[in-house]
Design a protein around this motif. Structure first.
Motif, PDB file in Angstrom:
ATOM      1  N   MET A   1       0.851  -1.187   0.000  1.00  0.00           N
ATOM      2  CA  MET A   1       0.000   0.000   0.000  1.00  0.00           C
ATOM      3  C   MET A   1       0.889   1.239   0.000  1.00  0.00           C
ATOM      4  O   MET A   1       1.818   1.333   0.772  1.00  0.00           O
ATOM      5  CB  MET A   1      -0.909  -0.025   1.227  1.00  0.00           C
ATOM      6  N   GLY A   2       0.594   2.165  -0.881  1.00  0.00           N
ATOM      7  CA  GLY A   2       1.354   3.396  -0.952  1.00  0.00           C
ATOM      8  C   GLY A   2       0.744   4.475  -0.079  1.00  0.00           C
ATOM      9  O   GLY A   2      -0.322   4.296   0.511  1.00  0.00           O
ATOM     10  N   THR A   3       1.442   5.608   0.006  1.00  0.00           N
ATOM     11  CA  THR A   3       0.919   6.740   0.760  1.00  0.00           C
ATOM     12  C   THR A   3       1.122   8.026  -0.035  1.00  0.00           C
ATOM     13  O   THR A   3       2.036   8.142  -0.837  1.00  0.00           O
ATOM     14  CB  THR A   3       1.607   6.901   2.137  1.00  0.00           C
ATOM     15  N   LEU A   4       0.241   8.967   0.223  1.00  0.00           N
ATOM     16  CA  LEU A   4       0.337  10.302  -0.347  1.00  0.00           C
ATOM     17  C   LEU A   4       0.585  11.273   0.795  1.00  0.00           C
ATOM     18  O   LEU A   4       0.146  11.031   1.922  1.00  0.00           O
ATOM     19  CB  LEU A   4      -0.969  10.673  -1.064  1.00  0.00           C
ATOM     20  N   LYS A   5       1.260  12.393   0.520  1.00  0.00           N
ATOM     21  CA  LYS A   5       1.522  13.401   1.542  1.00  0.00           C
ATOM     22  C   LYS A   5       1.196  14.785   0.992  1.00  0.00           C
ATOM     23  O   LYS A   5       1.519  15.092  -0.152  1.00  0.00           O
ATOM     24  CB  LYS A   5       2.980  13.336   1.991  1.00  0.00           C
ATOM     25  N   HIS A   6       0.580  15.610   1.849  1.00  0.00           N
ATOM     26  CA  HIS A   6       0.227  16.983   1.457  1.00  0.00           C
ATOM     27  C   HIS A   6      -0.041  17.800   2.707  1.00  0.00           C
ATOM     28  O   HIS A   6      -0.883  17.430   3.535  1.00  0.00           O
ATOM     29  CB  HIS A   6      -1.011  16.964   0.547  1.00  0.00           C
ATOM     30  N   LYS A   7       0.711  18.889   2.880  1.00  0.00           N
ATOM     31  CA  LYS A   7       0.518  19.837   3.982  1.00  0.00           C
ATOM     32  C   LYS A   7       0.488  19.159   5.350  1.00  0.00           C
ATOM     33  O   LYS A   7      -0.320  19.514   6.211  1.00  0.00           O
ATOM     34  CB  LYS A   7      -0.742  20.671   3.756  1.00  0.00           C
ATOM     35  N   GLY A   8       1.351  18.182   5.558  1.00  0.00           N
ATOM     36  CA  GLY A   8       1.445  17.516   6.853  1.00  0.00           C
ATOM     37  C   GLY A   8       0.467  16.372   7.050  1.00  0.00           C
ATOM     38  O   GLY A   8       0.447  15.754   8.105  1.00  0.00           O
ATOM     39  N   TYR A   9      -0.340  16.085   6.063  1.00  0.00           N
ATOM     40  CA  TYR A   9      -1.308  14.994   6.131  1.00  0.00           C
ATOM     41  C   TYR A   9      -0.834  13.854   5.231  1.00  0.00           C
ATOM     42  O   TYR A   9      -0.215  14.097   4.193  1.00  0.00           O
ATOM     43  CB  TYR A   9      -2.697  15.464   5.699  1.00  0.00           C
ATOM     44  N   SER A  10      -1.130  12.631   5.622  1.00  0.00           N
ATOM     45  CA  SER A  10      -0.784  11.448   4.835  1.00  0.00           C
ATOM     46  C   SER A  10      -2.055  10.675   4.528  1.00  0.00           C
ATOM     47  O   SER A  10      -2.992  10.660   5.325  1.00  0.00           O
ATOM     48  CB  SER A  10       0.171  10.531   5.613  1.00  0.00           C
ATOM     49  N   GLY A  11      -2.056  10.020   3.372  1.00  0.00           N
ATOM     50  CA  GLY A  11      -3.229   9.251   2.980  1.00  0.00           C
ATOM     51  C   GLY A  11      -2.849   7.938   2.326  1.00  0.00           C
ATOM     52  O   GLY A  11      -1.765   7.790   1.765  1.00  0.00           O
ATOM     53  N   THR A  12      -3.756   6.992   2.396  1.00  0.00           N
ATOM     54  CA  THR A  12      -3.539   5.666   1.830  1.00  0.00           C
ATOM     55  C   THR A  12      -3.807   5.673   0.324  1.00  0.00           C
ATOM     56  O   THR A  12      -4.480   6.566  -0.199  1.00  0.00           O
ATOM     57  CB  THR A  12      -4.475   4.630   2.474  1.00  0.00           C
ATOM     58  N   VAL A  13      -3.278   4.662  -0.342  1.00  0.00           N
ATOM     59  CA  VAL A  13      -3.561   4.427  -1.763  1.00  0.00           C
ATOM     60  C   VAL A  13      -3.975   2.972  -1.878  1.00  0.00           C
ATOM     61  O   VAL A  13      -3.206   2.073  -1.557  1.00  0.00           O
ATOM     62  CB  VAL A  13      -2.326   4.688  -2.654  1.00  0.00           C
ATOM     63  N   GLU A  14      -5.222   2.754  -2.293  1.00  0.00           N
ATOM     64  CA  GLU A  14      -5.745   1.394  -2.426  1.00  0.00           C
ATOM     65  C   GLU A  14      -6.438   1.253  -3.777  1.00  0.00           C
ATOM     66  O   GLU A  14      -6.751   2.246  -4.429  1.00  0.00           O
ATOM     67  CB  GLU A  14      -6.706   1.084  -1.277  1.00  0.00           C
ATOM     68  N   TYR A  15      -6.678   0.020  -4.161  1.00  0.00           N
ATOM     69  CA  TYR A  15      -7.317  -0.262  -5.443  1.00  0.00           C
ATOM     70  C   TYR A  15      -8.588  -1.072  -5.229  1.00  0.00           C
ATOM     71  O   TYR A  15      -8.589  -2.048  -4.490  1.00  0.00           O
ATOM     72  CB  TYR A  15      -6.372  -1.042  -6.358  1.00  0.00           C
TER      73      TYR A  15
END
Length: 114
Positions: A1-15
């Motif tokens: 599972m990958g992650t995204l980052k933006h302005k101090g927040y992180s998010g998951t990447v799922e399919y």
């Protein structure tokens, strides 16, 4: 599972095979769930960043402090003997238990990034 980052927040990447799309959610946002999706990585990333930007803008407009993904407060359970050793070390060095644990975690940060 990958992650995204933006302005101090992180998010998951799922399919989602069923929907044939990528999706995710911002990690650590218990009260204010931010979700996003896209057919491509570029669309997913754009929706992720847009979701965070809209959330921050909404908080600003309402005069509300945005929720941080993590508060920085962590309550852990450890064996009493280890707690005793930490307390003794803290007392002998004139430091807090928190400072000792923070330094130990910081020195081992490469383990967290693996």
């Amino acid at each position: 599972m990958g992650t995204l980052k933006h302005k101090g927040y992180s998010g998951t990447v799922e399919y989602s095979e069923e929907d044939n799309c990528l999706f995710g959610k911002v990690i650590g946002m218990n009260k204010n769930g931010i979700t996003y999706e896209g057919k491509t990585v570029e669309e997913l990333k754009a929706d992720f960043e847009s979701g965070i930007d809209l959330y921050l803008e909404s908080c600003k407009e309402r005069g509300v402090k945005p929720q941080k993904p993590y508060s920085g407060t962590l309550n852990i359970r450890i064996p009493s003997e280890l707690h005793s050793q930490l307390a003794l070390k803290a007392q002998m060095t004139g430091r807090s238990i928190n400072a000792i644990i923070k330094d130990l975690l910081t020195s081992q940060q490469n383990l967290l990034n693996a």
